[in-house]
Design a protein around this motif. Structure first.
Motif, PDB file in Angstrom:
ATOM      1  N   GLU A 110      12.438  25.616   4.519  1.00  0.00           N
ATOM      2  CA  GLU A 110      12.248  26.352   5.772  1.00  0.00           C
ATOM      3  C   GLU A 110      11.381  25.576   6.741  1.00  0.00           C
ATOM      4  O   GLU A 110      11.510  25.719   7.962  1.00  0.00           O
ATOM      5  CB  GLU A 110      11.631  27.722   5.481  1.00  0.00           C
ATOM      6  CG  GLU A 110      12.579  28.659   4.732  1.00  0.00           C
ATOM      7  CD  GLU A 110      12.070  30.081   4.699  1.00  0.00           C
ATOM      8  OE1 GLU A 110      11.075  30.359   5.398  1.00  0.00           O
ATOM      9  OE2 GLU A 110      12.664  30.899   3.987  1.00  0.00           O
ATOM     10  N   ARG A 111      10.504  24.726   6.222  1.00  0.00           N
ATOM     11  CA  ARG A 111       9.670  23.901   7.097  1.00  0.00           C
ATOM     12  C   ARG A 111      10.516  22.953   7.921  1.00  0.00           C
ATOM     13  O   ARG A 111      10.133  22.548   9.024  1.00  0.00           O
ATOM     14  CB  ARG A 111       8.673  23.118   6.238  1.00  0.00           C
ATOM     15  CG  ARG A 111       7.801  22.163   7.019  1.00  0.00           C
ATOM     16  CD  ARG A 111       6.799  21.494   6.107  1.00  0.00           C
ATOM     17  NE  ARG A 111       5.932  20.588   6.837  1.00  0.00           N
ATOM     18  CZ  ARG A 111       4.957  19.874   6.294  1.00  0.00           C
ATOM     19  NH1 ARG A 111       4.724  19.983   5.006  1.00  0.00           N
ATOM     20  NH2 ARG A 111       4.213  19.066   7.022  1.00  0.00           N
ATOM     21  N   PHE A 112      11.679  22.573   7.390  1.00  0.00           N
ATOM     22  CA  PHE A 112      12.569  21.634   8.077  1.00  0.00           C
ATOM     23  C   PHE A 112      13.786  22.335   8.686  1.00  0.00           C
ATOM     24  O   PHE A 112      14.763  21.690   9.038  1.00  0.00           O
ATOM     25  CB  PHE A 112      13.018  20.542   7.099  1.00  0.00           C
ATOM     26  CG  PHE A 112      11.878  19.762   6.522  1.00  0.00           C
ATOM     27  CD1 PHE A 112      11.332  18.694   7.214  1.00  0.00           C
ATOM     28  CD2 PHE A 112      11.329  20.115   5.307  1.00  0.00           C
ATOM     29  CE1 PHE A 112      10.262  17.990   6.685  1.00  0.00           C
ATOM     30  CE2 PHE A 112      10.264  19.410   4.770  1.00  0.00           C
ATOM     31  CZ  PHE A 112       9.722  18.347   5.469  1.00  0.00           C
ATOM     32  N   GLY A 113      13.712  23.661   8.795  1.00  0.00           N
ATOM     33  CA  GLY A 113      14.761  24.406   9.486  1.00  0.00           C
ATOM     34  C   GLY A 113      15.974  24.714   8.656  1.00  0.00           C
ATOM     35  O   GLY A 113      17.009  25.072   9.205  1.00  0.00           O
ATOM     36  N   ARG A 130      14.550  25.154  14.282  1.00  0.00           N
ATOM     37  CA  ARG A 130      14.502  23.696  14.203  1.00  0.00           C
ATOM     38  C   ARG A 130      13.382  23.259  13.276  1.00  0.00           C
ATOM     39  O   ARG A 130      12.415  23.982  13.061  1.00  0.00           O
ATOM     40  CB  ARG A 130      14.256  23.112  15.593  1.00  0.00           C
ATOM     41  CG  ARG A 130      15.450  23.153  16.491  1.00  0.00           C
ATOM     42  CD  ARG A 130      16.435  22.077  16.098  1.00  0.00           C
ATOM     43  NE  ARG A 130      15.856  20.766  16.277  1.00  0.00           N
ATOM     44  CZ  ARG A 130      15.809  20.147  17.447  1.00  0.00           C
ATOM     45  NH1 ARG A 130      16.297  20.677  18.517  1.00  0.00           N
ATOM     46  NH2 ARG A 130      15.280  18.932  17.528  1.00  0.00           N
ATOM     47  N   PRO A 131      13.467  22.062  12.707  1.00  0.00           N
ATOM     48  CA  PRO A 131      12.368  21.573  11.889  1.00  0.00           C
ATOM     49  C   PRO A 131      11.065  21.550  12.663  1.00  0.00           C
ATOM     50  O   PRO A 131      11.041  21.248  13.851  1.00  0.00           O
ATOM     51  CB  PRO A 131      12.811  20.142  11.537  1.00  0.00           C
ATOM     52  CG  PRO A 131      14.284  20.165  11.667  1.00  0.00           C
ATOM     53  CD  PRO A 131      14.582  21.138  12.763  1.00  0.00           C
ATOM     54  N   ARG A 132       9.981  21.895  11.996  1.00  0.00           N
ATOM     55  CA  ARG A 132       8.691  21.964  12.665  1.00  0.00           C
ATOM     56  C   ARG A 132       8.184  20.573  13.002  1.00  0.00           C
ATOM     57  O   ARG A 132       8.334  19.649  12.247  1.00  0.00           O
ATOM     58  CB  ARG A 132       7.668  22.674  11.774  1.00  0.00           C
ATOM     59  CG  ARG A 132       8.050  24.114  11.473  1.00  0.00           C
ATOM     60  CD  ARG A 132       7.022  24.759  10.572  1.00  0.00           C
ATOM     61  NE  ARG A 132       7.453  26.077  10.149  1.00  0.00           N
ATOM     62  CZ  ARG A 132       6.797  26.809   9.283  1.00  0.00           C
ATOM     63  NH1 ARG A 132       5.703  26.358   8.735  1.00  0.00           N
ATOM     64  NH2 ARG A 132       7.257  27.994   8.938  1.00  0.00           N
ATOM     65  N   ALA A 182      24.188  20.180   7.678  1.00  0.00           N
ATOM     66  CA  ALA A 182      24.407  21.167   8.735  1.00  0.00           C
ATOM     67  C   ALA A 182      24.825  22.496   8.104  1.00  0.00           C
ATOM     68  O   ALA A 182      25.337  22.519   6.978  1.00  0.00           O
ATOM     69  CB  ALA A 182      25.485  20.691   9.708  1.00  0.00           C
ATOM     70  N   PRO A 183      24.605  23.613   8.813  1.00  0.00           N
ATOM     71  CA  PRO A 183      25.098  24.900   8.311  1.00  0.00           C
ATOM     72  C   PRO A 183      26.596  24.837   8.032  1.00  0.00           C
ATOM     73  O   PRO A 183      27.351  24.194   8.760  1.00  0.00           O
ATOM     74  CB  PRO A 183      24.776  25.864   9.458  1.00  0.00           C
ATOM     75  CG  PRO A 183      23.601  25.233  10.143  1.00  0.00           C
ATOM     76  CD  PRO A 183      23.839  23.756  10.060  1.00  0.00           C
ATOM     77  N   GLY A 184      27.026  25.500   6.980  1.00  0.00           N
ATOM     78  CA  GLY A 184      28.407  25.375   6.534  1.00  0.00           C
ATOM     79  C   GLY A 184      29.442  25.876   7.511  1.00  0.00           C
ATOM     80  O   GLY A 184      30.605  25.476   7.442  1.00  0.00           O
ATOM     81  N   VAL A 186      19.136  15.177  10.014  1.00  0.00           N
ATOM     82  CA  VAL A 186      19.724  13.835   9.914  1.00  0.00           C
ATOM     83  C   VAL A 186      18.702  12.936   9.239  1.00  0.00           C
ATOM     84  O   VAL A 186      17.537  12.904   9.636  1.00  0.00           O
ATOM     85  CB  VAL A 186      20.098  13.275  11.295  1.00  0.00           C
ATOM     86  CG1 VAL A 186      20.654  11.861  11.171  1.00  0.00           C
ATOM     87  CG2 VAL A 186      21.115  14.188  11.975  1.00  0.00           C
ATOM     88  N   THR A 187      19.130  12.213   8.218  1.00  0.00           N
ATOM     89  CA  THR A 187      18.217  11.369   7.478  1.00  0.00           C
ATOM     90  C   THR A 187      18.987  10.194   6.889  1.00  0.00           C
ATOM     91  O   THR A 187      20.150   9.978   7.240  1.00  0.00           O
ATOM     92  CB  THR A 187      17.513  12.180   6.368  1.00  0.00           C
ATOM     93  OG1 THR A 187      16.559  11.357   5.704  1.00  0.00           O
ATOM     94  CG2 THR A 187      18.514  12.709   5.362  1.00  0.00           C
ATOM     95  N   THR A 188      18.335   9.439   6.025  1.00  0.00           N
ATOM     96  CA  THR A 188      18.997   8.351   5.310  1.00  0.00           C
ATOM     97  C   THR A 188      18.703   8.497   3.828  1.00  0.00           C
ATOM     98  O   THR A 188      17.677   9.064   3.428  1.00  0.00           O
ATOM     99  CB  THR A 188      18.492   6.969   5.779  1.00  0.00           C
ATOM    100  OG1 THR A 188      17.087   6.870   5.523  1.00  0.00           O
ATOM    101  CG2 THR A 188      18.766   6.765   7.255  1.00  0.00           C
ATOM    102  N   LYS A 189      19.613   7.979   3.015  1.00  0.00           N
ATOM    103  CA  LYS A 189      19.427   7.993   1.574  1.00  0.00           C
ATOM    104  C   LYS A 189      20.200   6.822   0.990  1.00  0.00           C
ATOM    105  O   LYS A 189      21.413   6.695   1.210  1.00  0.00           O
ATOM    106  CB  LYS A 189      19.938   9.314   0.979  1.00  0.00           C
ATOM    107  CG  LYS A 189      19.759   9.425  -0.530  1.00  0.00           C
ATOM    108  CD  LYS A 189      18.294   9.425  -0.905  1.00  0.00           C
ATOM    109  CE  LYS A 189      18.120   9.575  -2.406  1.00  0.00           C
ATOM    110  NZ  LYS A 189      16.720   9.390  -2.820  1.00  0.00           N
ATOM    111  N   ASP A 190      19.485   5.951   0.274  1.00  0.00           N
ATOM    112  CA  ASP A 190      20.096   4.775  -0.357  1.00  0.00           C
ATOM    113  C   ASP A 190      20.871   3.927   0.652  1.00  0.00           C
ATOM    114  O   ASP A 190      21.956   3.421   0.352  1.00  0.00           O
ATOM    115  CB  ASP A 190      21.019   5.208  -1.494  1.00  0.00           C
ATOM    116  CG  ASP A 190      20.273   5.914  -2.612  1.00  0.00           C
ATOM    117  OD1 ASP A 190      19.087   5.599  -2.817  1.00  0.00           O
ATOM    118  OD2 ASP A 190      20.868   6.793  -3.269  1.00  0.00           O
ATOM    119  N   GLY A 191      20.321   3.800   1.869  1.00  0.00           N
ATOM    120  CA  GLY A 191      20.933   2.963   2.889  1.00  0.00           C
ATOM    121  C   GLY A 191      22.051   3.619   3.667  1.00  0.00           C
ATOM    122  O   GLY A 191      22.622   3.005   4.576  1.00  0.00           O
TER     123      GLY A 191
END
Length: 385
Positions: A160-163, A24-26, A217-219, A206-211
């Motif tokens: 890798e810092r964010f998993g 998981r992300p640190r 996720a892993p493929g 999970v994040t946001t980009k340009d609204g």
């Protein structure tokens, strides 16, 4: 020929390659501090505390500005060292009891209160700064990841810092609502919480980009993206979600992300009403538009004669769109256009007369249908070809 228009159901697609588990992300590491008690706190974080108690008891004064600043500075240092606030407060109370001055009264209690309050203020200030720095690092990483601007080797190390292990395949889903969203808004937080509650430790970002909401996720874990699509569709009040294909390697995330964005653009231009679009279902459209000039020529030569129709080409073009979208069923196309079947048949005959191509003839249908798709992609007749 019936082109593969996307369905409206939420459905998983074919299995994708190579399962693997990721970390998981640190987060900010507070576990060690949380296990500590007041007895574990080094004396350096209580420097001068006994003298302050003795002085305030003797004089009845409150703490000076310099004394308060020194307590805040010690609180910041303690936070940076990773100590828990509960243990630090306990250490202050234990030290007050151990060094309780003779004749102590309300002024001593006030000094304890001021000291702990200033110390906690410095502690919280350091924590807030650390969170903001972490958010800035995360935002910079996400921007570089989704734009492919950074060196891929360095990007993989940062991931890798964010998993995320960018040597493996990843897929990206993008959700677009009626309004834009920032990362701290309630909608992204609710969707992220639902995902982690359902799937736990699965290297989901999970994040946001340009609204827009973005899920990486892993493929091989398409169930994650399917669930994200359901949650995001509901959270954005019926927004549309596009799911990119699983792509391998460090550049796979940006490739899948761009596929999802292109699918959302296609949906707007072609008027798709499906809540979820899978780019694997839409591969025919990039093929059709790869040679833009050839497509423009096809549209102009095939549909150009419709400009001479009374009322312009739009009503007849809408007729073709409804006819092909309904599987060339005249009754369904008429219903979609709020026309009688007889009126629809008249329009089809008019199209045949103007273009020389019969929409009901399988030989002509492919050319007409491809030209109609090209017209929608190129925004004809509103824009000149």
């Amino acid at each position: 020929m019936d082109l593969p228009y996307p369905g409206s159901e939420f459905r998983p697609r074919r299995p994708l390659p190579r399962p693997y588990a990721l970390e998981r992300p640190r987060r900010l590491d507070t576990a060690r501090g949380a296990r500590m008690t007041g007895r574990d706190i080094p004396e350096e974080y209580l420097t001068g505390y006994a003298d302050i108690l003795a002085e305030t008891t003797a004089t009845g004064r409150r703490l000076t500005r310099d004394e308060l600043d020194s307590r805040r500075a010690l609180g910041e240092r303690a936070a940076e060292a990773g100590f828990g606030l509960r243990a630090l407060v306990g250490a202050h109370l234990a030290a007050a009891r151990a060094h309780w001055p003779a004749g102590a009264g309300d002024s001593t209690l006030a000094a304890v209160e001021q000291t702990v309050d200033a110390f906690a203020e410095g502690y919280e200030r350091a924590q807030l700064l650390a969170v903001r720095q972490e958010e800035a690092v995360r935002r910079e990483f996400i921007d570089d990841l989704l734009h492919g601007r950074s060196d891929l080797g360095l990007l993989a190390e940062r991931a890798e810092r964010f998993g995320l292990r960018l040597s493996h395949a990843h897929a990206v889903a993008v959700a677009q609502g009626a309004t834009g969203y920032d990362e701290g808004d309630a909608v992204p937080r609710d969707v992220e919480r639902a995902l982690f509650t359902r799937f736990g430790d699965r290297s989901i970002l999970v994040t946001t980009k340009d609204g827009r909401l973005v899920c990486i996720a892993p493929g091989d874990q398409e169930d994650v993206l399917t669930f994200f699509a359901k949650q995001a569709h509901a959270a954005t009040d019926g927004g549309r979600v596009a799911v990119g294909r699983s792509q391998p390697g460090p550049g796979g995330v940006v490739h899948s992300y761009e596929e999802a964005l292109n699918a959302l653009g296609l949906a707007d231009r072609l008027g798709f009403d499906a809540p979820v679009l899978y780019t694997a279902d839409l591969l025919v459209y990039p093929v059709l538009t790869r040679d833009r000039q050839a497509m423009a020529d096809l549209v102009a030569n095939t549909l150009g004669p419709l400009r001479s129709a009374r009322g312009g080409p739009e009503p007849l073009l809408d007729t073709l769109v409804a006819y092909f979208d309904s599987g060339c069923v005249a009754a369904e196309a008429a219903r979609r256009l709020s026309l009688s079947v007889r009126a629809l048949t008249y329009r089809l005959e008019r199209i045949h007369k103007l273009t020389g191509s019969n929409p009901a003839d399988p030989v002509h249908r492919y050319t007409l249908q491809t030209a109609v798709i090209g017209a929608r992609l190129l925004d004809w007749p509103d824009k000149d070809l």
